[in-house]
Design an enzyme around this catalytic site. Sequence first.
Site, PDB file in Angstrom:
ATOM      1  N   ASN A  53       0.919  -0.998  -0.586  1.00  0.00           N
ATOM      2  CA  ASN A  53      -0.068   0.176  -0.155  1.00  0.00           C
ATOM      3  C   ASN A  53       1.039   1.443  -0.076  1.00  0.00           C
ATOM      4  OD1 ASN A  53       0.116   1.290   2.309  1.00  0.00           O
ATOM      5  ND2 ASN A  53       0.102  -0.639   3.221  1.00  0.00           N
ATOM      6  N   CYS A  54      -0.168   2.115  -0.631  1.00  0.00           N
ATOM      7  CA  CYS A  54       1.113   3.560  -0.209  1.00  0.00           C
ATOM      8  C   CYS A  54       0.176   4.035   0.511  1.00  0.00           C
ATOM      9  CB  CYS A  54       1.062   4.208  -1.686  1.00  0.00           C
ATOM     10  SG  CYS A  54       2.579   3.179  -2.782  1.00  0.00           S
TER      11      CYS A  54
END
Lengths: 350, 428
Positions: free
Chosen positions: B241-242
């Site tokens: 994820n970011c």
Amino acid sequence: MSDSFKVLYYVNQFFGQIGGEDKAGIPPEFRPGKIGPAMGFEALLKGEGTVVGTIICGDNYFNENKSDVLEIILNMIKEAAPDVFVAGPAFNAGRYGVACSEISKAVAQQLKIPVVTGMYVENPGLDNCKAFAYVVSTSDSAGGMRKALPSMAALASKLAKGIEVRSPEEEGYIARGMRKTLIVEKRGSQRAVEMLLARLKGQPYETEMPMHVFDIVTPAVPIKNLSKATIALCTSGGIVPTGNPDKIQSASAQKWGKYDISNKSALNAPDFYTTHGGYDPIYANEMPDRIAPLDILKEFEQEGYIGKVFDWFYTTTGTGTAVNKSVEFGTQIGAELKAAGVDGVILTST
Amino acid sequence: MKLEIGRIYIKDIQLGKETSVIDGVLTVDKQGLIDNLKEDGRIKDILIDVARPGEKVRIIPVKDVIEPRVKIQGGNNGFPGVTSKQAQCGEGRTHVLYGAAVVTVGDIVGFQEGVVDMWGEGAKWTPFSKTYNLTVDIQVVAGLDPHTHEETVRIAGLRASEFIGLAGENVTPDEVLTFEIGSMFEETTKYPDLPKVIYAEMNITQGLLHDTYIYGVNQSGILPALLHANEEIDNAVISGNCVAACDKITTYQHQNNSVIYDLYAQHGKEINFLGVIMVPEHTTLAGKVRASDYTVKLAKMLGADGVVVSEEGYGNPDSDLLMICKKCERNGIKTVLITDECAGRDGLSQPLSDTAVEAVAVISGGNVSHVVTLLPADKVIGNAAAIAVLSGGWEGSLLEDGSMMCELNAVIGATSEIGFHNVTCRLY
């Protein structure tokens, strides 16, 4: 003295040496030079700055004629064009505090001139202006003058010279409510473990983030007849016309957009998509109505369940958007909708 | 469980024809790495480059950062359950190329990717300006759907770190750290008077670019899971994820979770460190209630006296954070929370989107909307124009002279909510 900075000072009738309660009704006047606390204040500038004038106004006059008198005072200040504006200190005086507060806020916001004032922490004028002016923390009575003026003078000098103002503790002002981002020596996890150890041992510790107290919003009155009501569609889910014509940010939105949907029966791909950076966009991009259900609203309109869908659709990005910005957007959008006679709003978030 | 981490200090990275570490210089077989990664048919092209601390280099858009390592004894090499067969992490011996990192770059998948500057103002705000970075720019074949695209670049970064990590296999480490904690009964017998402390690590689990994996299992579908303190720091957890770049937990930060390190340092001295509860952050209210209930239940079962709770992301997870806090405090478990703030560009807004009177001990990782101006780079690895659409950037972020204005939102690791970096906020 020609390169010294210019200070303009504000005091009430009492500190302006005109008189007590009996003179509280005098209108504002500008006097060249320094009067009352301005004299001691100027001495503390150590020749680096000059008080070019003192504005004196009666406390009652100010409080009874707020909007008119504010304009007159702002004009006086504009004319004098000081580098920094100083008001008070007002200690715990209510009417004087409110006057200092209103003027300070207006000068900082409208004239963009830095402002220093001084108040006791319970002064009723404090909350209105502390985010805009530097309010030095004073005692509750004029006995604290000698202690307040050096802090006020030091701040005024820094502001006039563009020197960075340090923390409230170091400078003696009341915290403005600004969260300032800083680089510190210890990493966050180390600070967390130390704080937990302190808690477990019953030792003192100080949170880095005091919790906020929420505003309570009174709900609008219910819609009496939905079949006659105009309903607007708003979202913080970032649905925009493809290409994002107004370049609404993908996080920490600084603006909102409105788009004409009067001729649309739905928010269809590929005409619309999301610019929101806070959720998986795949399913929103497949069918933007999943975020902002214009299709269902239009069906309701056709069925006569609601009177009308408002012609404009309002949108922004909720993720990382500061609450202050949201309040600003909500106020602006709300005012438009109210003026347009909209009765209700479907507001979707993600 | 006993884990030895052997740190091999890396002082430079060079590109060459073989992969080795000699006298602290990591040489990477560039073509060999490219060929290895291109075994994945979804990858069209790979560009390899090096960014060193102090160089006027900007890397953008950064997807993940990974520490190159090799398993020497016990478990499996790589990331068990993801790039290698399932094995127990947290035991045996692992060698780390300490000071080196793989940084993945490439076509933008989502808005939540970020920037790493190796020098100047930008370097202050990211912990990854201090690592020698091997950048892996991944171009995928046309027509991949976004989820597959994300998976492709995620796996490529992990495999690159594995490929490079092998260079440390036969090198004598400069330093060996030992992490050993026995069963809870053993530790409690050893340290009967020390307060028992658990770490609740919240991880974003909310779809594309918002997922976290434990042994390859997407956390979004599981209940909060109890890990031994050694597992995460031995490759059991990866980032998929970011969130926003500033507060995502990169894979590197899972591998080097600073809360685990700092709690470990106090184990047997001031505290009895019980382990780590991995808490998923769900999108639904029911999910939030369930995950927070379950977390507190685990903490109570283990007899925790105190808990450090770290968040990932902001906005809706603020509610999860405070739910855990409230329920712990009501059960007599003292909390310290680590989060960051959405206080607006002027810093005048309230920091969190939720509030709780029980949250009396909170560490701030800084304001995600703090605006910084990053100077023009001599060299950009990736695509400088990406800033216009990244979270924290805007149309016009990239100025004509090549300097860049953005919020910390866009800077990788700037406002780390596992306290990996040295940023905070104070009330002014």
